[in-house]
Scaffold this motif. Structure first.
Motif, mmCIF file in Angstrom:
data_model
loop_
_atom_site.group_PDB
_atom_site.id
_atom_site.type_symbol
_atom_site.label_atom_id
_atom_site.label_comp_id
_atom_site.label_asym_id
_atom_site.label_seq_id
_atom_site.Cartn_x
_atom_site.Cartn_y
_atom_site.Cartn_z
ATOM 1 N N PHE A 40 51.297 33.378 39.591
ATOM 2 C CA PHE A 40 51.007 33.593 41.019
ATOM 3 C C PHE A 40 52.227 33.180 41.838
ATOM 4 O O PHE A 40 52.689 32.044 41.747
ATOM 5 C CB PHE A 40 49.778 32.794 41.439
ATOM 6 C CG PHE A 40 48.478 33.461 41.091
ATOM 7 C CD1 PHE A 40 47.848 34.281 42.009
ATOM 8 C CD2 PHE A 40 47.911 33.296 39.842
ATOM 9 C CE1 PHE A 40 46.658 34.925 41.693
ATOM 10 C CE2 PHE A 40 46.721 33.932 39.509
ATOM 11 C CZ PHE A 40 46.092 34.747 40.434
ATOM 12 N N LYS A 41 52.737 34.102 42.641
ATOM 13 C CA LYS A 41 53.984 33.855 43.365
ATOM 14 C C LYS A 41 53.785 33.037 44.636
ATOM 15 O O LYS A 41 54.676 32.295 45.057
ATOM 16 C CB LYS A 41 54.662 35.181 43.696
ATOM 17 C CG LYS A 41 55.261 35.886 42.475
ATOM 18 C CD LYS A 41 56.060 37.103 42.894
ATOM 19 C CE LYS A 41 56.942 37.617 41.761
ATOM 20 N NZ LYS A 41 56.169 38.076 40.602
ATOM 21 N N GLU A 42 52.644 33.201 45.281
ATOM 22 C CA GLU A 42 52.341 32.466 46.518
ATOM 23 C C GLU A 42 50.917 31.927 46.401
ATOM 24 O O GLU A 42 49.985 32.697 46.102
ATOM 25 C CB GLU A 42 52.452 33.377 47.744
ATOM 26 C CG GLU A 42 53.854 33.919 48.011
ATOM 27 C CD GLU A 42 54.776 32.869 48.612
ATOM 28 O OE1 GLU A 42 54.290 32.017 49.381
ATOM 29 O OE2 GLU A 42 55.983 32.907 48.309
ATOM 30 N N VAL A 43 50.744 30.627 46.627
ATOM 31 C CA VAL A 43 49.421 29.995 46.560
ATOM 32 C C VAL A 43 49.265 29.109 47.787
ATOM 33 O O VAL A 43 50.002 28.127 47.956
ATOM 34 C CB VAL A 43 49.263 29.156 45.273
ATOM 35 C CG1 VAL A 43 47.898 28.467 45.266
ATOM 36 C CG2 VAL A 43 49.433 30.033 44.034
ATOM 37 N N HIS A 44 48.322 29.464 48.649
ATOM 38 C CA HIS A 44 48.164 28.745 49.904
ATOM 39 C C HIS A 44 46.690 28.445 50.175
ATOM 40 O O HIS A 44 45.845 29.341 50.137
ATOM 41 C CB HIS A 44 48.727 29.560 51.071
ATOM 42 C CG HIS A 44 50.186 29.862 50.926
ATOM 43 N ND1 HIS A 44 51.167 28.977 51.324
ATOM 44 C CD2 HIS A 44 50.827 30.929 50.385
ATOM 45 C CE1 HIS A 44 52.359 29.507 51.050
ATOM 46 N NE2 HIS A 44 52.166 30.682 50.481
ATOM 47 N N GLY A 45 46.411 27.187 50.449
ATOM 48 C CA GLY A 45 45.096 26.775 50.913
ATOM 49 C C GLY A 45 45.170 26.401 52.372
ATOM 50 O O GLY A 45 46.176 26.640 53.055
ATOM 51 N N GLN A 46 44.096 25.791 52.859
ATOM 52 C CA GLN A 46 44.042 25.410 54.274
ATOM 53 C C GLN A 46 45.027 24.283 54.551
ATOM 54 O O GLN A 46 45.052 23.268 53.860
ATOM 55 C CB GLN A 46 42.621 24.975 54.633
ATOM 56 C CG GLN A 46 42.455 24.681 56.113
ATOM 57 C CD GLN A 46 41.051 24.190 56.437
ATOM 58 O OE1 GLN A 46 40.141 24.307 55.635
ATOM 59 N NE2 GLN A 46 40.896 23.613 57.616
ATOM 60 N N LYS A 47 45.850 24.492 55.580
ATOM 61 C CA LYS A 47 46.828 23.493 56.014
ATOM 62 C C LYS A 47 46.615 23.217 57.496
ATOM 63 O O LYS A 47 46.254 24.128 58.250
ATOM 64 C CB LYS A 47 48.253 24.010 55.782
ATOM 65 C CG LYS A 47 48.537 24.458 54.355
ATOM 66 C CD LYS A 47 49.870 25.190 54.287
ATOM 67 C CE LYS A 47 50.071 25.832 52.929
ATOM 68 N NZ LYS A 47 51.276 26.688 52.879
#
Length: 218
Positions: A131-138
């Motif tokens: 997975f190249k981009e992994v983003h959760g709530q910030k």
């Protein structure tokens, strides 16, 4: 360069992973500790999807901010301790990711789960899939359905938004896709139903993970 590659952004909970039991068990334990009413596991299907703050709000309608803040603090601690206990990928997800990996597509995750938890889950369950981009709530980034997170992923991968597929299981994900000018794929194995997905802009509806292949390969 990633330009030109087919790109798919996945929601996490209810899309890649079945996490409902862990969320419900941890929240109910906290509620019991504070002598507050607990909820059925199925109720949590409608509590989740918009981040942990909204989860607490939904589980504690009518209670004071002080109580909600205490539950939020305790829930995060409890959930962190039991992060992978009952949570697992949905049937067919690994098979889908195997095929997408062979096709060398860009894969990304955008979740309203807290960022640290999101990264831990992807590292734990999907470490072999690149997975190249992994983003959760910030704190500094508006959560879905605001499109900024999805658009940032497309920009990071140098792919036009209109060429990106966004896969999710709730109205939040469909709204995110539409606001970001992406193609919305609604999944039926998650937390919500076909009616909700269609009413909020799903371009495609799938019943099994491998159905996604037929859509993205066209």
């Amino acid at each position: 360069m990633a330009a030109g590659k087919k790109t798919i952004i996945f929601d996490l909970d209810g899309t890649l992973i079945d996490s409902l039991e862990d969320i419900a068990v941890c929240m109910n334990k906290v509620l019991e500790e504070l002598n507050l009413p607990i909820h059925k596991i199925d109720d949590y299907k409608y509590f989740v999807g918009s981040g942990v703050d909204v989860l607490v709000e939904n589980a504690l309608k009518g209670h004071s901010l002080e109580i909600k803040n205490e539950v939020l603090k305790r829930f995060k601690k409890e959930y962190d301790q039991k992060l992978h206990e009952n949570t697992k990928p949905y049937e067919g997800i690994y098979e889908l990711l195997d095929e997408l990996k062979k096709l060398d597509y860009n894969l990304a995750v955008l979740s309203n789960k807290p960022h640290d938890f999101t990264v831990q889950y992807v590292d734990y369950l999907f470490k072999d899939y690149g997975f190249k981009e992994v983003h959760g709530q910030k704190v500094e980034v508006p959560r879905k359905p605001h499109p900024i997170g999805a658009i940032a992923i497309a920009e990071a991968l140098n792919v036009p938004c209109e060429e990106v597929f966004f896969v999710g299981d709730t109205l939040v994900d469909m709204k995110t896709a539409k606001s970001a000018n992406m193609k919305a794929i609604g999944v039926l194995w998650g937390f919500r139903d076909e009616k909700e997905l269609n009413e909020h802009g799903a371009d495609f509806i799938v019943k099994h993970p491998l159905d996604i292949l037929e859509i993205v390969k066209k």
